[in-house]
Write a protein that holds these residues in place. Structure first.
Motif, short mmCIF file in Angstrom:
data_model
loop_
_atom_site.label_atom_id
_atom_site.label_comp_id
_atom_site.label_asym_id
_atom_site.label_seq_id
_atom_site.Cartn_x
_atom_site.Cartn_y
_atom_site.Cartn_z
N PHE A 26 0.81 -1.21 0.00
CA PHE A 26 0.00 0.00 0.00
C PHE A 26 0.84 1.27 0.00
O PHE A 26 0.36 2.33 -0.40
N ASP A 27 2.10 1.18 0.40
CA ASP A 27 3.01 2.31 0.19
C ASP A 27 3.13 2.60 -1.31
O ASP A 27 3.18 3.75 -1.74
N VAL A 28 3.19 1.55 -2.11
CA VAL A 28 3.33 1.70 -3.56
C VAL A 28 2.02 2.19 -4.18
O VAL A 28 2.02 3.09 -5.03
N LEU A 29 0.91 1.64 -3.74
CA LEU A 29 -0.38 1.98 -4.37
C LEU A 29 -0.81 3.41 -4.07
O LEU A 29 -1.29 4.12 -4.97
N GLY A 30 -0.68 3.85 -2.83
CA GLY A 30 -1.04 5.22 -2.48
C GLY A 30 -2.41 5.63 -2.98
O GLY A 30 -3.39 4.91 -2.81
N LEU A 31 -2.48 6.78 -3.63
CA LEU A 31 -3.75 7.31 -4.10
C LEU A 31 -4.38 6.48 -5.21
O LEU A 31 -5.58 6.59 -5.46
N ASP A 32 -3.58 5.63 -5.86
CA ASP A 32 -4.16 4.77 -6.90
C ASP A 32 -5.22 3.84 -6.29
O ASP A 32 -6.21 3.51 -6.94
N TYR A 33 -5.01 3.42 -5.05
CA TYR A 33 -5.99 2.56 -4.39
C TYR A 33 -7.30 3.31 -4.19
O TYR A 33 -8.39 2.80 -4.48
N GLU A 34 -7.20 4.53 -3.70
CA GLU A 34 -8.41 5.34 -3.50
C GLU A 34 -9.18 5.52 -4.81
O GLU A 34 -10.41 5.37 -4.85
N LYS A 35 -8.47 5.85 -5.88
CA LYS A 35 -9.11 6.07 -7.17
C LYS A 35 -9.78 4.79 -7.69
O LYS A 35 -10.87 4.82 -8.25
N ALA A 36 -9.12 3.66 -7.47
CA ALA A 36 -9.64 2.39 -7.99
C ALA A 36 -10.94 2.00 -7.32
O ALA A 36 -11.81 1.36 -7.94
N PHE A 37 -11.11 2.36 -6.04
CA PHE A 37 -12.29 1.93 -5.28
C PHE A 37 -13.28 3.05 -5.01
O PHE A 37 -14.26 2.85 -4.29
N ALA A 38 -13.04 4.21 -5.60
CA ALA A 38 -13.88 5.39 -5.30
C ALA A 38 -15.34 5.18 -5.69
O ALA A 38 -16.23 5.78 -5.07
N SER A 39 -15.60 4.36 -6.69
CA SER A 39 -16.98 4.20 -7.17
C SER A 39 -17.71 3.03 -6.52
O SER A 39 -18.79 2.65 -6.99
N SER A 40 -17.17 2.48 -5.44
CA SER A 40 -17.81 1.33 -4.79
C SER A 40 -19.10 1.75 -4.10
O SER A 40 -19.09 2.36 -3.01
N VAL A 162 -9.89 -19.17 0.47
CA VAL A 162 -8.49 -19.24 0.05
C VAL A 162 -7.60 -19.01 1.27
O VAL A 162 -7.95 -18.26 2.18
N GLU A 163 -6.45 -19.65 1.26
CA GLU A 163 -5.52 -19.52 2.38
C GLU A 163 -4.08 -19.48 1.87
O GLU A 163 -3.60 -20.42 1.25
N GLY A 164 -3.41 -18.35 2.10
CA GLY A 164 -2.02 -18.20 1.70
C GLY A 164 -1.80 -18.29 0.21
O GLY A 164 -0.79 -18.83 -0.24
N VAL A 165 -2.72 -17.72 -0.56
CA VAL A 165 -2.63 -17.78 -2.03
C VAL A 165 -1.85 -16.58 -2.54
O VAL A 165 -2.17 -15.43 -2.23
N ASP A 166 -0.82 -16.84 -3.35
CA ASP A 166 -0.04 -15.75 -3.96
C ASP A 166 -0.74 -15.26 -5.21
O ASP A 166 -1.19 -16.06 -6.04
N GLY A 167 -0.85 -13.95 -5.34
CA GLY A 167 -1.51 -13.37 -6.51
C GLY A 167 -0.98 -11.99 -6.78
O GLY A 167 0.03 -11.55 -6.22
N VAL A 168 -1.68 -11.29 -7.65
CA VAL A 168 -1.32 -9.92 -8.02
C VAL A 168 -2.53 -9.03 -7.82
O VAL A 168 -3.63 -9.35 -8.29
N PHE A 169 -2.35 -7.94 -7.10
CA PHE A 169 -3.42 -6.99 -6.84
C PHE A 169 -2.99 -5.62 -7.32
O PHE A 169 -2.03 -5.05 -6.83
N MET A 170 -3.69 -5.11 -8.34
CA MET A 170 -3.36 -3.81 -8.92
C MET A 170 -1.87 -3.73 -9.26
O MET A 170 -1.19 -2.73 -9.01
#
Length: 225
Positions: A26-40, A162-170
């Motif tokens: 989340f240090d990397v995502l920063g404001l991009d996270y807010e923008k991605a979920f703003a329309s929820s 799911v438990e301990g699943v490696d993936g990619v988020f944004m």
């Protein structure tokens, strides 16, 4: 105690930053996270549910407060006393600047001392997913005890078995653990919370590296002893 330099714009910065995995993401995502979920719409409807039921000037804990928007902002603008907690220094700094009426603290909710019955409400929006199942259960139990009798809790998760699943988020590598919806609801009830309402939604974050994801919102109350 934090040094004076560690206090700014309502933020309290931890002196020992141990860089838990969620902090790195989340240090990397920063404001991009807010923008991605703003329309929820599900998130905003959940917030509205809480706002309609809080007494004026309620003390509210926002776990995984992120950039401070929309959760802490909506609560603070309604006149409530908000403490936001997050493991990401970048998020804490952003939230402190964007929502100056709230207090934000850099801390791990798994370790943060919480006095019994010290909050009128607790918000937990998608902030458990990088914890183990045992940690999630323990945290929900601690948060339930931190509520006063009659206090309210809103919790949101991605209801997948799911438990301990490696993936990619944004675009960022993550390790995710979650529960199927019915199992998460049982976990919350076992912690001493009565589930008053349950809402399901399918949401697509506004980000090229994100796909549709199921969301589960639980609206709860800690019953009087």
């Amino acid at each position: 105690m934090p040094t004076p330099a560690a206090r700014r714009r309502g933020a309290v910065l931890a002196e020992d930053d141990r860089r838990v995995p969620a902090a790195v993401v989340f240090d990397v995502l920063g404001l991009d996270y807010e923008k991605a979920f703003a329309s929820s719409e599900g998130h905003r409807a959940s917030l509205q549910w809480l706002l309609e039921r809080l007494e004026p000037g309620s003390r509210v804990l926002d776990v995984g407060s992120g950039t401070g928007r929309p959760t802490a902002q909506a609560l603070a603008e309604a006149g409530h006393d908000v403490l936001g907690v997050d493991v990401s220094p970048v998020m804490v700094d952003l939230a402190s600047r964007q929502v100056p009426k709230a207090e934000f603290r850099l801390a791990d909710i798994r370790e943060l001392p919480l006095a019994e019955g010290s909050f009128d409400a607790v918000c937990v929006y998608f902030s458990l997913l990088q914890m183990s199942r045992a940690e999630q259960s323990a945290v929900v139990g601690r948060l339930a005890r931190a509520l006063r009798p009659g206090g309210l809790a809103v919790l949101a998760t991605v209801p997948l078995d799911v438990e301990g699943v490696d993936g990619v988020f944004m675009g960022q590598p993550v390790r995710v653990t979650s529960f199927a919806g019915a199992d998460f609801t049982r976990l919350v009830a076992a912690a001493g919370l009565t589930v008053l309402a349950e809402e399901h939604a399918l949401f697509s974050p506004a980000h090229p590296d994100a796909g549709p994801e199921p969301h589960l919102f639980l609206h709860c109350r800690r019953e009087a002893a």
